[in-house]
Design a protein around this motif. Structure first.
Motif, PDB file in Angstrom:
ATOM      1  N   VAL A   2       0.857  -1.175   0.000  1.00  0.00           N
ATOM      2  CA  VAL A   2       0.000   0.000   0.000  1.00  0.00           C
ATOM      3  C   VAL A   2       0.897   1.229   0.000  1.00  0.00           C
ATOM      4  CG1 VAL A   2      -1.737   1.288   1.272  1.00  0.00           C
ATOM      5  CG2 VAL A   2      -1.806  -1.205   1.268  1.00  0.00           C
ATOM      6  N   GLN A   3       0.629   2.142  -0.913  1.00  0.00           N
ATOM      7  CA  GLN A   3       1.412   3.368  -0.992  1.00  0.00           C
ATOM      8  C   GLN A   3       0.507   4.579  -0.860  1.00  0.00           C
ATOM      9  OE1 GLN A   3       3.450   3.308  -4.756  1.00  0.00           O
ATOM     10  NE2 GLN A   3       5.246   2.349  -3.856  1.00  0.00           N
ATOM     11  N   VAL A   4       1.073   5.597  -0.237  1.00  0.00           N
ATOM     12  CA  VAL A   4       0.407   6.899  -0.168  1.00  0.00           C
ATOM     13  C   VAL A   4       1.216   7.824  -1.056  1.00  0.00           C
ATOM     14  CG1 VAL A   4      -0.212   8.818   1.323  1.00  0.00           C
ATOM     15  CG2 VAL A   4      -0.454   6.491   2.154  1.00  0.00           C
ATOM     16  N   ILE A  20       2.597  17.620   8.025  1.00  0.00           N
ATOM     17  CA  ILE A  20       1.480  17.311   8.927  1.00  0.00           C
ATOM     18  C   ILE A  20       1.171  15.815   8.922  1.00  0.00           C
ATOM     19  CG2 ILE A  20      -1.000  17.679   9.336  1.00  0.00           C
ATOM     20  CD1 ILE A  20      -0.596  20.471   7.983  1.00  0.00           C
ATOM     21  N   LEU A  21       1.145  15.216   7.735  1.00  0.00           N
ATOM     22  CA  LEU A  21       0.689  13.836   7.582  1.00  0.00           C
ATOM     23  C   LEU A  21       1.680  12.798   8.100  1.00  0.00           C
ATOM     24  CD1 LEU A  21      -1.496  11.927   6.495  1.00  0.00           C
ATOM     25  CD2 LEU A  21      -0.317  12.012   4.285  1.00  0.00           C
ATOM     26  N   PHE A  22       2.963  12.943   7.785  1.00  0.00           N
ATOM     27  CA  PHE A  22       3.936  11.917   8.157  1.00  0.00           C
ATOM     28  C   PHE A  22       4.070  11.727   9.667  1.00  0.00           C
ATOM     29  CE2 PHE A  22       6.404  12.035   3.892  1.00  0.00           C
ATOM     30  CZ  PHE A  22       5.337  11.433   3.261  1.00  0.00           C
ATOM     31  N   PRO A  23       4.102  12.777  10.481  1.00  0.00           N
ATOM     32  CA  PRO A  23       4.125  12.547  11.931  1.00  0.00           C
ATOM     33  C   PRO A  23       2.856  11.849  12.440  1.00  0.00           C
ATOM     34  CG  PRO A  23       4.903  14.753  11.455  1.00  0.00           C
ATOM     35  CD  PRO A  23       4.361  14.190  10.169  1.00  0.00           C
ATOM     36  N   LEU A  24       1.710  12.129  11.817  1.00  0.00           N
ATOM     37  CA  LEU A  24       0.468  11.454  12.223  1.00  0.00           C
ATOM     38  C   LEU A  24       0.542   9.953  11.931  1.00  0.00           C
ATOM     39  CD1 LEU A  24      -2.240  14.000  11.024  1.00  0.00           C
ATOM     40  CD2 LEU A  24      -1.626  13.436  13.377  1.00  0.00           C
ATOM     41  N   PRO A  29       0.258   3.488  16.308  1.00  0.00           N
ATOM     42  CA  PRO A  29       0.883   2.208  16.633  1.00  0.00           C
ATOM     43  C   PRO A  29       0.443   1.057  15.717  1.00  0.00           C
ATOM     44  CG  PRO A  29      -0.782   2.735  18.255  1.00  0.00           C
ATOM     45  CD  PRO A  29      -0.669   3.926  17.353  1.00  0.00           C
ATOM     46  N   ASP A  30      -0.637   1.232  14.995  1.00  0.00           N
ATOM     47  CA  ASP A  30      -1.143   0.174  14.118  1.00  0.00           C
ATOM     48  C   ASP A  30      -0.551   0.208  12.716  1.00  0.00           C
ATOM     49  OD1 ASP A  30      -2.772  -0.872  16.103  1.00  0.00           O
ATOM     50  OD2 ASP A  30      -4.452   0.435  15.559  1.00  0.00           O
ATOM     51  N   LEU A  31       0.229   1.259  12.421  1.00  0.00           N
ATOM     52  CA  LEU A  31       0.798   1.392  11.085  1.00  0.00           C
ATOM     53  C   LEU A  31       2.311   1.489  11.134  1.00  0.00           C
ATOM     54  CD1 LEU A  31      -1.628   4.019   9.487  1.00  0.00           C
ATOM     55  CD2 LEU A  31      -1.536   1.562   9.033  1.00  0.00           C
ATOM     56  N   PHE A  32       2.937   0.985  10.095  1.00  0.00           N
ATOM     57  CA  PHE A  32       4.375   1.146   9.901  1.00  0.00           C
ATOM     58  C   PHE A  32       4.557   1.906   8.602  1.00  0.00           C
ATOM     59  CE2 PHE A  32       8.300  -0.173   7.844  1.00  0.00           C
ATOM     60  CZ  PHE A  32       9.217   0.224   8.806  1.00  0.00           C
ATOM     61  N   MET A  33       5.343   2.981   8.660  1.00  0.00           N
ATOM     62  CA  MET A  33       5.574   3.808   7.487  1.00  0.00           C
ATOM     63  C   MET A  33       7.009   3.620   7.024  1.00  0.00           C
ATOM     64  SD  MET A  33       5.100   7.936   7.039  1.00  0.00           S
ATOM     65  CE  MET A  33       6.572   8.414   7.917  1.00  0.00           C
ATOM     66  N   GLY A  34       7.182   3.343   5.752  1.00  0.00           N
ATOM     67  CA  GLY A  34       8.514   3.217   5.169  1.00  0.00           C
ATOM     68  C   GLY A  34       9.135   4.581   4.942  1.00  0.00           C
ATOM     69  N   ASP A  35      10.292   4.588   4.324  1.00  0.00           N
ATOM     70  CA  ASP A  35      10.983   5.836   4.026  1.00  0.00           C
ATOM     71  C   ASP A  35      10.323   6.520   2.833  1.00  0.00           C
ATOM     72  OD1 ASP A  35      12.867   5.447   6.042  1.00  0.00           O
ATOM     73  OD2 ASP A  35      14.182   4.295   4.711  1.00  0.00           O
ATOM     74  N   PRO A  36      10.041   7.809   2.955  1.00  0.00           N
ATOM     75  CA  PRO A  36       9.454   8.537   1.828  1.00  0.00           C
ATOM     76  C   PRO A  36      10.455   8.637   0.676  1.00  0.00           C
ATOM     77  CG  PRO A  36       9.246   9.787   3.871  1.00  0.00           C
ATOM     78  CD  PRO A  36      10.134   8.637   4.150  1.00  0.00           C
ATOM     79  N   ALA A  37       9.949   8.602  -0.533  1.00  0.00           N
ATOM     80  CA  ALA A  37      10.774   8.758  -1.724  1.00  0.00           C
ATOM     81  C   ALA A  37      10.181   9.871  -2.575  1.00  0.00           C
ATOM     82  CB  ALA A  37      10.822   7.464  -2.511  1.00  0.00           C
ATOM     83  N   GLU A  38      11.027  10.801  -2.974  1.00  0.00           N
ATOM     84  CA  GLU A  38      10.557  11.880  -3.842  1.00  0.00           C
ATOM     85  C   GLU A  38      10.804  11.464  -5.283  1.00  0.00           C
ATOM     86  OE1 GLU A  38      10.590  16.703  -4.353  1.00  0.00           O
ATOM     87  OE2 GLU A  38      11.913  15.770  -2.895  1.00  0.00           O
ATOM     88  N   LEU A  39       9.754  11.445  -6.062  1.00  0.00           N
ATOM     89  CA  LEU A  39       9.832  11.043  -7.463  1.00  0.00           C
ATOM     90  C   LEU A  39       9.772  12.277  -8.345  1.00  0.00           C
ATOM     91  CD1 LEU A  39       7.272   8.105  -7.319  1.00  0.00           C
ATOM     92  CD2 LEU A  39       9.748   8.002  -6.977  1.00  0.00           C
ATOM     93  N   GLY A  40      10.363  12.177  -9.498  1.00  0.00           N
ATOM     94  CA  GLY A  40      10.324  13.304 -10.437  1.00  0.00           C
ATOM     95  C   GLY A  40       8.908  13.526 -10.947  1.00  0.00           C
ATOM     96  N   MET A  41       8.645  14.750 -11.335  1.00  0.00           N
ATOM     97  CA  MET A  41       7.311  15.086 -11.831  1.00  0.00           C
ATOM     98  C   MET A  41       7.484  15.977 -13.047  1.00  0.00           C
ATOM     99  SD  MET A  41       4.165  16.381  -9.537  1.00  0.00           S
ATOM    100  CE  MET A  41       2.718  17.060 -10.265  1.00  0.00           C
ATOM    101  N   ARG A  42       6.842  15.615 -14.130  1.00  0.00           N
ATOM    102  CA  ARG A  42       6.924  16.434 -15.340  1.00  0.00           C
ATOM    103  C   ARG A  42       6.292  17.793 -15.095  1.00  0.00           C
ATOM    104  NH1 ARG A  42       4.059  12.325 -18.827  1.00  0.00           N
ATOM    105  NH2 ARG A  42       5.228  10.522 -18.207  1.00  0.00           N
ATOM    106  N   ARG A  47       6.343  15.197  -6.042  1.00  0.00           N
ATOM    107  CA  ARG A  47       5.571  13.962  -5.877  1.00  0.00           C
ATOM    108  C   ARG A  47       6.336  13.097  -4.879  1.00  0.00           C
ATOM    109  NH1 ARG A  47       4.462   9.794 -10.777  1.00  0.00           N
ATOM    110  NH2 ARG A  47       6.670  10.208 -11.031  1.00  0.00           N
ATOM    111  N   ILE A  48       5.699  12.797  -3.743  1.00  0.00           N
ATOM    112  CA  ILE A  48       6.314  11.998  -2.694  1.00  0.00           C
ATOM    113  C   ILE A  48       5.464  10.752  -2.481  1.00  0.00           C
ATOM    114  CG2 ILE A  48       6.969  11.925  -0.263  1.00  0.00           C
ATOM    115  CD1 ILE A  48       7.639  14.868  -0.466  1.00  0.00           C
ATOM    116  N   VAL A  49       6.157   9.606  -2.418  1.00  0.00           N
ATOM    117  CA  VAL A  49       5.487   8.316  -2.240  1.00  0.00           C
ATOM    118  C   VAL A  49       6.054   7.666  -0.990  1.00  0.00           C
ATOM    119  CG1 VAL A  49       5.101   6.042  -3.249  1.00  0.00           C
ATOM    120  CG2 VAL A  49       5.176   8.046  -4.712  1.00  0.00           C
ATOM    121  N   VAL A  50       5.172   7.061  -0.177  1.00  0.00           N
ATOM    122  CA  VAL A  50       5.613   6.356   1.019  1.00  0.00           C
ATOM    123  C   VAL A  50       4.770   5.089   1.165  1.00  0.00           C
ATOM    124  CG1 VAL A  50       4.078   7.606   2.593  1.00  0.00           C
ATOM    125  CG2 VAL A  50       6.158   6.599   3.470  1.00  0.00           C
TER     126      VAL A  50
END
Length: 91
Positions: A2-4, A20-24, A29-42, A47-50
């Motif tokens: 699952v990606q945001v 605001i969103l990433f600290p939330l 405790p029910d979620l694990f968030m991976g490292d955010p990755a910034e992707l290029g955008m035309r 564009r950030i994906v986590v």
């Protein structure tokens, strides 16, 4: 998986939302968030994906495994005979 994805043509708005969103998500405790990755955008912007996954399974899971093959190495490996290499050629 699952990606945001947070994306906008205004990179300042993306930074504002992720601040605001990433600290939330990280504080849940029910979620694990991976490292955010910034992707290029035309055409500019950001564009950030986590990846976000459940921290633990909701129901306990038991796994049992039994070995079904012979634990000894194969016969051809047990009685390996080393052979000498052929002599090299001299030039």
């Amino acid at each position: 998986m699952v990606q945001v994805r947070i994306m906008h043509t205004d990179s300042a708005r993306v930074a504002e939302v992720t601040a605001i969103l990433f600290p939330l998500i990280a504080s849940c405790p029910d979620l694990f968030m991976g490292d955010p990755a910034e992707l290029g955008m035309r055409g500019g912007g950001s564009r950030i994906v986590v990846e976000v996954v459940p921290a633990a399974p909701r129901t306990p899971q038991q796994v049992r495994a039994e070995r079904v093959d012979d634990q000894r190495p194969p016969a051809h490996r047990r009685a390996a005979v080393r052979r000498a290499l052929p002599p090299g050629e001299s030039r």
